[in-house]
Design a protein around this motif. Structure first.
Motif, short mmCIF file in Angstrom:
data_model
loop_
_atom_site.label_atom_id
_atom_site.label_comp_id
_atom_site.label_asym_id
_atom_site.label_seq_id
_atom_site.Cartn_x
_atom_site.Cartn_y
_atom_site.Cartn_z
N UNK A 126 39.04 -3.98 2.31
CA UNK A 126 39.64 -5.57 2.68
C UNK A 126 40.51 -4.96 2.12
N UNK A 127 41.50 -5.28 2.89
CA UNK A 127 43.77 -4.95 2.90
C UNK A 127 43.84 -6.71 3.40
N UNK A 128 44.45 -6.40 1.37
CA UNK A 128 45.15 -8.19 2.24
C UNK A 128 46.78 -8.52 1.85
N UNK A 129 46.90 -8.81 2.35
CA UNK A 129 48.17 -9.01 2.29
C UNK A 129 49.18 -9.78 1.40
N UNK A 130 50.23 -9.67 1.19
CA UNK A 130 50.96 -10.25 -0.54
C UNK A 130 50.90 -9.50 -1.49
N UNK A 131 51.29 -9.73 -2.44
CA UNK A 131 51.36 -9.71 -3.48
C UNK A 131 50.75 -10.69 -4.73
N UNK A 132 50.89 -10.15 -6.01
CA UNK A 132 50.42 -10.66 -6.83
C UNK A 132 48.76 -11.33 -6.59
N UNK A 158 42.72 -7.57 6.63
CA UNK A 158 42.06 -6.04 7.15
C UNK A 158 40.59 -6.64 7.02
N UNK A 159 40.04 -5.99 7.39
CA UNK A 159 38.59 -5.62 7.12
C UNK A 159 38.16 -4.61 7.72
N UNK A 160 37.22 -4.15 7.36
CA UNK A 160 36.26 -2.65 7.82
C UNK A 160 34.69 -3.85 7.20
N UNK A 161 34.32 -3.77 8.30
CA UNK A 161 32.80 -4.46 7.70
C UNK A 161 31.84 -3.49 8.13
N UNK A 162 31.08 -3.24 7.50
CA UNK A 162 29.72 -1.82 8.10
C UNK A 162 28.38 -2.39 8.00
N UNK A 163 27.67 -2.68 8.68
CA UNK A 163 25.92 -2.87 8.42
C UNK A 163 24.83 -1.42 9.04
N UNK A 164 24.47 -1.11 7.67
CA UNK A 164 24.09 0.42 8.14
C UNK A 164 22.42 0.28 7.95
N UNK A 165 21.69 0.83 8.87
CA UNK A 165 20.00 0.27 8.62
C UNK A 165 20.04 1.97 8.34
N UNK A 166 18.97 2.29 7.12
CA UNK A 166 19.18 3.14 6.15
C UNK A 166 18.09 3.76 6.61
#
Length: 386
Positions: A202-208, A254-262
């Motif tokens: 995740x990549x959050x906006x804002x500060x502090x 913002x987020x990149x989400x992965x679900x991986x079949x092992x």
């Protein structure tokens, strides 16, 4: 009762704040140790901090050099054969691949040290598990890890993380955040079952504190949806609704989400924003591009669609936030172009746990010494498969 069982029982029955005292007593009584010290890696992964009670303090030791640093980096015992028949053994303190620190034990007698080294390494592993459990009930080990004061936002972010590395037969994970003691909104999360690995970057906006609050809300909404058994796209939709309900579009994440079949390496992915994914495969670095979707919380009731790709044994996936790929050199070259690809190539022989910190060190050199004006996050996933 043999001495290893005695050591294990002493650690499991010790009060949370007395683990170091317990391991000292049992190693002195059962293994004739002269001295025992515990060092934990600091938040910035720059030094190994001594765990001690004031005023009985030791100096921190480097995490990337020296005997203790070599044990930490290689994740193998490193032994110093000293004069006067003394031996100093530096033993990794690690829990399922999450590298916590180093246990240093000084013994008398080279032959004696050789005979007990394997048991001491196993005791260091037991100690690591007990430290993780003890952190629920004492601040001692969390305090020992900091060489500087954490901001409140950073305190919240580090408490939200699952760890900094993880190892399973199918994969290795490593991650790091900078500036470690003043991070704002970037974050990562992972969870595994017998069959699947879930990974969020995740990549959050804002500060502090505002950025940290936004990230805490989003991560916990994602966890809530995941633990309810929802598929990936529905997890994103539920978190999107939670963030929008609170901020009404003023803030988003913002987020990149992965679900991986092992078992198969089949990956379902939702790309909702700016974190980028690069893949090192057979010596070539390339960006893994997805169909762009809206960040979480930007608009009401956004629908998300999961996309698919496959990872192959030997693949290395690198996730970076905009605080990495948008950084410009004094000459104006963006790090996310050729410089990031060079950094991924130059760290290809390092284990996954060491890659994020190594790339962030190269980022500091690329920046030319200027202070960072944004969070920087790197997550590395090495895929072995079954």
């Amino acid at each position: 009762m043999n001495r290893f069982v005695a050591a294990e029982r002493a650690l499991r029955t010790a009060a949370p704040h007395e683990l170091l005292d317990a391991v000292r007593r049992v190693l002195t009584d059962q293994y004739a140790a002269d001295s025992v010290e515990l060092f934990l890696a600091d938040y910035g992964l720059t030094v190994l901090q001594p765990v001690s009670v004031l005023p009985h303090t030791l100096q921190p030791v480097p995490v990337h050099s020296g005997p203790a640093g070599r044990a930490f980096g290689a994740q193998e015992p490193h032994v110093e054969w000293l004069p006067d028949d003394l031996v100093r053994a530096h033993l990794p303190v690690t829990v399922r691949g999450d590298r916590l620190g180093v246990l240093t034990v000084t013994l008398r007698g080279h032959e004696h040290a050789r005979s007990v080294l394997t048991e001491l390494a196993e005791i260091a592993e037991v100690l690591g598990h007990e430290v993780v459990v003890a952190e629920r009930d004492t601040d001692l080990y969390l305090q020992a890890r900091r060489k500087d004061r954490l901001t409140l936002a950073a305190e919240m972010q580090w408490q939200l993380l699952p760890g900094r590395s993880c190892v399973r037969p199918e994969y290795e994970l490593g991650a790091q955040l900078e500036p470690a003691y003043a991070i704002f909104g970037d974050n990562f999360d992972w969870s595994a079952t017998a069959d699947r690995l879930s990974l969020y970057v995740t990549n959050g906006m804002g500060e502090g504190i505002e950025a940290s609050l936004l990230t805490n809300l989003a991560i916990n909404a994602l966890r809530n949806a995941r633990r309810a058994g929802l598929p990936l796209a529905d997890q994103a939709a539920l978190a999107d609704q939670a963030v929008y309900a609170h901020y009404r579009g003023r803030c988003y994440l913002s987020v990149v989400m992965l679900d991986i079949d092992l078992a198969t390496g089949r990956v379902r992915a939702v790309d909702a924003g700016s974190p980028q994914l690069l893949r090192l495969r057979e010596g070539t670095v390339e960006r893994v591009a997805f169909e762009a979707q809206l960040p979480l919380g930007m608009f009401e009731e956004t629908d998300y669609v999961a996309q698919e790709f496959h990872v192959e044994p030997g693949d290395r996936l690198i996730f970076v936030s905009d605080g990495v790929y948008d950084v410009a050199s004094p000459g104006g070259e963006t790090y996310g172009a050729a410089a990031l690809a060079r950094a991924i190539q130059s760290t290809r022989l390092l284990p996954a746990a060491e890659v994020p910190r190594a790339i962030l060190r190269e980022l500091t050199g690329h920046r030319g010494g200027a202070l960072p004006d944004d969070d920087a996050m790197v997550v590395c996933l090495d895929w072995r498969g079954r």
